[in-house]
Design an enzyme around this catalytic site. Structure first.
Site, PDB file in Angstrom:
ATOM      1  N   GLU A   1       0.844  -1.195   0.000  1.00 33.22           N
ATOM      2  CA  GLU A   1       0.000   0.000   0.000  1.00 33.22           C
ATOM      3  C   GLU A   1       0.878   1.243   0.000  1.00 33.22           C
ATOM      4  O   GLU A   1       1.953   1.255   0.594  1.00 33.22           O
ATOM      5  CB  GLU A   1      -0.948  -0.017   1.206  1.00 33.22           C
ATOM      6  CG  GLU A   1      -0.295  -0.225   2.571  1.00 33.22           C
ATOM      7  CD  GLU A   1       0.204   1.055   3.202  1.00 33.22           C
ATOM      8  OE1 GLU A   1      -0.186   2.136   2.727  1.00 33.22           O
ATOM      9  OE2 GLU A   1       0.993   0.973   4.146  1.00 33.22           O
TER      10      GLU A   1
ATOM     11  N   LYS B   1       8.289  -0.741  -1.866  1.00 37.80           N
ATOM     12  CA  LYS B   1       7.526  -0.122  -0.776  1.00 37.80           C
ATOM     13  C   LYS B   1       8.472   0.511   0.243  1.00 37.80           C
ATOM     14  O   LYS B   1       8.288   1.663   0.655  1.00 37.80           O
ATOM     15  CB  LYS B   1       6.637  -1.184  -0.110  1.00 37.80           C
ATOM     16  CG  LYS B   1       6.047  -0.782   1.237  1.00 37.80           C
ATOM     17  CD  LYS B   1       5.123   0.403   1.130  1.00 37.80           C
ATOM     18  CE  LYS B   1       4.468   0.690   2.480  1.00 37.80           C
ATOM     19  NZ  LYS B   1       3.660   1.893   2.459  1.00 37.80           N
TER      20      LYS B   1
ATOM     21  N   CYS C   1       4.660   3.945   9.070  1.00 38.98           N
ATOM     22  CA  CYS C   1       5.464   3.419   7.964  1.00 38.98           C
ATOM     23  C   CYS C   1       6.888   3.945   7.877  1.00 38.98           C
ATOM     24  O   CYS C   1       7.821   3.161   7.742  1.00 38.98           O
ATOM     25  CB  CYS C   1       4.754   3.688   6.640  1.00 38.98           C
ATOM     26  SG  CYS C   1       3.282   2.691   6.413  1.00 38.98           S
TER      27      CYS C   1
END
Length: 465
Positions: free
Chosen positions: A163, A222, A278
């Site tokens: 994501e 990512k 994150c």
């Protein structure tokens, strides 16, 4: 390409909930079930008052209202959902390890492994398993090994689909994604699985925005994307410290360099430091991977991004102490904001936690107001640090539901989150309620210095002398 009719997502958190809600809204022919073993979280997703969903994102409640009970379901019946689904998303937490090898840097994959073993135990038909959690490179290999060796002889295709959501804009990020990344094997069955997941996203995104890669490239992309973004934040924050020692203004510097088409303006806003689930976790993961492969110089390079971010938070707290005559003991300091950024109720790695911790060490009395974060979450954040006892945290820090109450008789106010409502407050009235001299520390650069000076504040704004 195989079309599917049932999706299961394991994990009803900040990624799983919004992502599945958008898929359900855009793919009415697919039943989407979000499962979690946390009963209270599932109850929160199912409650009638949509303003009390466990995840706050602009636009989310409207989508949940439209789809919940139609083709979007929230349940604790994990095994039943796995059994029925043709595609299973794994969207569970992957925190940084707090023990053993890789402590403080590597991702803790115990929840991922538990998911894989549960899928292997339950599945009786072929499944496409999609990694949605942020994972270190080569995790898909481990997941496939578990599934193939402990399953019931069914075929599993493992895809990486990281994501790229920014909290506060997650719904827009999903509906208008810059790109969707799908990593998988280049075998016939792997290519078909990638095409199937691509078909899901093609319901609302142009096909040229959906990139197909091998698994390792997808997983690493990512981590690298978040590392590059965090690097920009730490870079401009390092310059903010220099600006404060000179007559430079970090906003003017940011605007000047942002006009360079090779650099661009995004992620050049200086602040008290980045937070969220994150950036720090992914950079630490990248550091650990680099060390594991014998690349210490690469590891040191990326670790400096974290060191600079920690320095910015520490510097902000130390400036409050120094400005308040080198002591904050017994002084009331109001925090406006606890969430790590505006338009989210997520507090993971929020700068406010660490600034508060430093001030509480000096026996400051902190009063917190945040429009979306509960007292329970704030105390849990502090207790998790284990710096002092829960009782001491509750004695020194209070949470209020009114910004004016937080300001009353305060020696200082520190702005830790850039909530839009803070810009609209009657700051003249707030100044009247505070002890004098009234100090105001703008850690998010949202207020006008001349205006605050005119109201009588002793005003400090990150990145300006």
């Amino acid at each position: 390409m195989k079309k599917i009719h049932k999706i299961c997502c394991i994990g009803a958190g900040y990624v799983g909930g919004p992502t599945m809600a958008v898929i359900a809204s855009q793919c009415p022919e697919i039943d989407v079930t979000v499962v979690d073993i946390n009963q209270s979280r599932i109850d929160a997703w199912n409650q009638q008052d949509l303003d009390k969903l466990p995840v706050y994102e602009p636009g989310l409640k409207e989508i949940v209202e439209k789809t919940r009970g139609t083709n979007l379901f929230f349940s604790t019946e994990v095994d039943a959902a796995i059994d029925a689904a043709e595609m299973i998303f794994i969207s569970v937490n992957t925190p940084t390890k707090t023990y053993g090898k890789g402590k403080g840097q590597a991702a803790d994959l115990k929840y991922i492994e538990l998911c894989a073993r549960n899928i292997a135990k339950v599945a009786k038909t072929d499944k496409i398993v999609v990694e949605k959690s942020t994972l270190p490179v080569r995790t898909a290999e481990a997941v496939k090994s578990i599934l193939d060796n402990t399953g019931n002889g069914v075929n599993f295709e493992i895809l990486s689909n990281p994501e790229f959501l920014a909290e506060g804009t997650a719904i827009d990020d999903l509906l208008k994604a810059d790109r969707v990344l799908i990593g998988g094997d280049d075998t016939p069955s792997g290519l078909e699985a990638k095409a199937t997941l691509s078909w899901v996203y093609e319901h609302w995104l142009e096909k040229d925005r959906i990139l197909q890669t091998n698994v390792w490239s997808s997983e690493l992309s990512k981590l690298v994307a978040n590392a590059f973004l965090a690097q920009r934040v730490s870079s401009i924050n390092s310059i903010s410290a220099l600006c404060e020692k000179t007559d430079a203004n970090v906003a003017e510097v940011s605007r000047a360099i942002g006009k360079d088409s090779r650099i661009g303006p995004k992620f050049l806003s200086s602040s008290v430091g980045f937070g969220g689930s994150c950036f720090q976790k992914d950079i630490l993961n990248l550091v650990y991977i680099a060390k594991s492969f014998g690349l210490p110089e690469v590891a040191d390079y990326w670790e400096q991004v974290i060191i600079m971010n920690d320095y910015q938070k520490r510097r902000f707290a130390e400036n409050i102490i120094a400005t308040l005559y080198n002591t904050v003991s017994g002084k009331k300091i109001a925090f406006y904001g606890w969430a790590f950024k505006k338009d989210t109720n997520d507090t993971r790695e929020s700068a406010a936690i660490y600034v508060a911790d430093a001030l509480l060490d000096e026996q400051a009395e902190i009063v917190v107001y945040d429009p979306k974060v509960s007292a329970e979450v704030i105390y849990n954040d502090l207790d998790y640090l284990n710096t002092r006892s829960p009782e001491e945290n509750r004695r020194l820090l209070k949470v209020v539901s009114n910004p004016m109450e937080a300001a009353k008789d305060a020696h200082a106010i520190a702005i830790l989150t850039e909530w839009e409502e803070f810009k609209t407050y009657d700051w003249k009235k707030i100044h009247e309620h505070m002890l004098k001299p009234a100090f105001l520390f703008d850690g998010r650069r949202i207020l006008d210095k001349q205006e605050m000076d005119a109201f009588g504040f002793k005003f400090y704004k990150i990145g300006e002398a």
